[in-house]
Design an enzyme around this catalytic site. Sequence first.
Site, PDB file in Angstrom:
ATOM      1  N   SER A 160       0.836  -1.206   0.000  1.00 11.65           N
ATOM      2  CA  SER A 160       0.000   0.000   0.000  1.00 11.65           C
ATOM      3  C   SER A 160       0.870   1.254   0.000  1.00 11.65           C
ATOM      4  CB  SER A 160      -0.948  -0.078   1.185  1.00 11.65           C
ATOM      5  OG  SER A 160      -1.974   0.874   1.066  1.00 11.65           O
ATOM      6  N   ASP A 189     -10.101  -3.963  -5.695  1.00 13.83           N
ATOM      7  CA  ASP A 189      -9.523  -3.276  -4.535  1.00 13.83           C
ATOM      8  C   ASP A 189     -10.046  -1.843  -4.506  1.00 13.83           C
ATOM      9  OD1 ASP A 189      -7.957  -2.102  -2.571  1.00 13.83           O
ATOM     10  OD2 ASP A 189      -6.047  -2.783  -3.400  1.00 13.83           O
ATOM     11  N   HIS A 200      -7.762  -5.520  -0.386  1.00 14.39           N
ATOM     12  CA  HIS A 200      -6.569  -4.670  -0.433  1.00 14.39           C
ATOM     13  C   HIS A 200      -5.313  -5.361   0.064  1.00 14.39           C
ATOM     14  CE1 HIS A 200      -4.365  -0.985  -0.668  1.00 14.39           C
ATOM     15  NE2 HIS A 200      -4.175  -0.888   0.635  1.00 14.39           N
TER      16      HIS A 200
END
Lengths: 379, 245
Positions: free
Chosen positions: B76, B198, B226
Site C-alpha cells: 500500500s 480493490d 486490499h
Amino acid sequence: MEPVSQTPSPSGGALPPETFDDFFENALSGFLLADSDGRILRANARFADWVGCAADELVGTRLADHLPVGDKIFYETHLAPLLRMQGCFDEVALEIAFKGGKRLPVFVNALERRDAAGAPMYVKFIISKAMDRRKYEQGLLAGRTAALASREQLREAVALREQFMAILGHDLRNPLAAIEGGVRLIGKTPLDDKAKGILTLMQQSLARMQSIIDATMDFARARLGGGIAIDRRSVLLEPAIRHVVGEFRIAFPNRVINADISLPEVVNCDPQRVAQLLSNLVANALAHGAADGVVRVRAVLEGSEFVLSVANPGEPIPPEAMERLFQPFTREDVRPSQQGLGLGLYISHEIARAHGGELRVSSTAEETCFTFRMPRWLP
Amino acid sequence: MLFAHGFGCDQNMWRFVAPAFEDRYRTVLFDNVGAGNSNLRAYDYRKYASLGGYAGDIVEIAGELGLRDAIFVGHSVSAMIGIIAANKAPGLFRALVLVAPSPCYIDDAGYTGGFTRAQIDELLASLDSNHLGWSASMAPTIMGNPDRPELGEELTNSFCRTDPEIAKHFAKVTFLSDARGILADCKTPCLILQCSNDAIAPKAVGQYLHDKLAGSTLAVLNATGHCPNLSAPEETIAAMKDFLR
C-alpha cells in the site's frame, strides 16, 4: 431446519418449535454469512432492514460495501487483515450506511470458519445496534476534550502571567538603580537636616522596592526555571548568620533576639540564600509573634545536617493557614504595616528545596518554630 | 528481502508470505514507528508528516543491517515509501515489489485515484470526530485501568495495534499523499501486484503505475480486497517468485 425444542407452554398446550432459521432471521442483531472472500451468502431480515433493501439483494455484496467511506477504508486496511491474521475480530464500532445517507452506529464481530488445513471457508458477522452506547461515549469524549482545552488555556494563562512578572521585575531594576544613584549623589552635596532626613526615608523605600523586585524575580525564576538558583560553596556560616541577626537588632532596638550559634565546620551551601531564608524567618517572627516576645535563633550542626531554626512565642498558626503557609501569595493576615507580596515563606521553602533540604513549621500555644534542615555536604 | 507493512497493519501481515522466501533470502520484517510493537513515544509528528520521514527510516534500517542489492516488498502506501527510499539511496535495492500500491488516492484531472476529495474529507472528518471504531480497535490501552485489571487482561484484537492519535495522523498523511512526481525518478525494476477488486488501489491505479514506472511488471491477481498477502498468499508468492526468477 430441525426444530430446536418443544416445551409445553404455560397455558398447557405445546409451544411452536423454535428453529435456527427463525433464530437467524428474526433477531434484533444483524447476521451475515459470507464466503472466505467476504461476499455475503445470506443476510438476515434485520440487516437488510437497516440497509434498506431486500435480503436477497445483499447476496454477492460485501459488508464493506455498506459502510461509509471512512469505515470502508478502515475495514479494508485494518479489519480484513486482522480477520485473516487471527481468524476473528470483536468489539469493533462501525457505522452502517442507510439508503438516504443516514448512519447507524453498530458493534460488529466476525469469525472465520476454517477447514482442517486452516484455510478460511466462511465468515460469520454479528452486527448489533450501538446507538445509546455511542451517545454515551460521545458525551464522555466531548467532556474530556473540553476539560483538556480548559486545562491548556489555564496553563497558558499562568505561564504568561509569570513571564510578565519576570519581565516587569527585570525592567524595573534600571530606573530603580538610577534613582538610587541619584539619591546617593544628592547625599554628597551640602544638605540641611530636613533634606538629609528625607533622603534617608527615600533610601529605605528604595531598599524595600529592591527587595520586592528581588522577591518577584526569585518567584518567577522558581516557577519558570524549575527552582531557585543557588551558588554553592563550602563556607563557615557563622559570620553570615551573625550579620543577619545584627541587622535586625539594629532595626528593632526594642526587641530581644537571642542567637545560639555553633557552626565550627563548613557547610556546602549558598550563604547569601541561607541569609535570605533566615532574614525571612526572623522578619516573620518579629511581625507575627507576640509583640514583646523573644525571638530565638539557633544555628547548629547535627550529625551530617545543618539545622537553622527561628522560634517565637505568640498566637499559634491556625491549622487552615498551616496548609497554605509555604504557598505563594498567602499572608497570614494582611496588616497595614506589611508591604510584602506574601512570597517570603514560599521563597524560603524554595531555597530549602534547592539545597536538598526542607523547611518545616510547628506551632503551639507556647511557641511557633520554623526549622530549616539540609545536608552539610553535597551528596 | 525487506518487508514494509502499510497503513492499518504491522509486520504480522507478512506471516503467510515471508516464510516462503526464507530459504533463499535473509528476510527482514519491521514495524513502522507508531505501529505494532514499535516505541510509540518515538513517533515524531513532524518527521512523519510526510512519507519522506518513513523513507528515511528504511534507509537507516538498511544501513544498520548492511543491506545492498536487497529486495524491497512494500504494501500500500509503503510501496511509495520504498520508491522514495530507493531514489534516495541507489544501490540499496535491486528490485521493488509493490503490493496493492497507489501513488495518490484522490482523483485528479486525467487520473483515477479511487476517491473524490469529498470522500477523503469525509474520512478525515470521521477521524477527527474520534470515531470510536478506530480508537477502540487500535488502542493498546485506551484507558489504562488499574482498578479494573480484568479490562486490561486479554486484548481483543491483538495484532496491528497502534495509538489512535498516531493512526489518525498516519491516515491523513497517507490519504493526502501524492507521490506521482517521484515515479519518473525510479530506476529500480518494480513488480506491481494489483488486486482485481480493490477499493483502495483500483485497477486504473495499477495501470497508471505500470505506465509511469519504466521497466515495471504489472501482475493482476485474482485476489480481491486490499491485502492479497493475507487473502491470497499463494498467488502473491507465486507472482513474486515469477518476477524474481
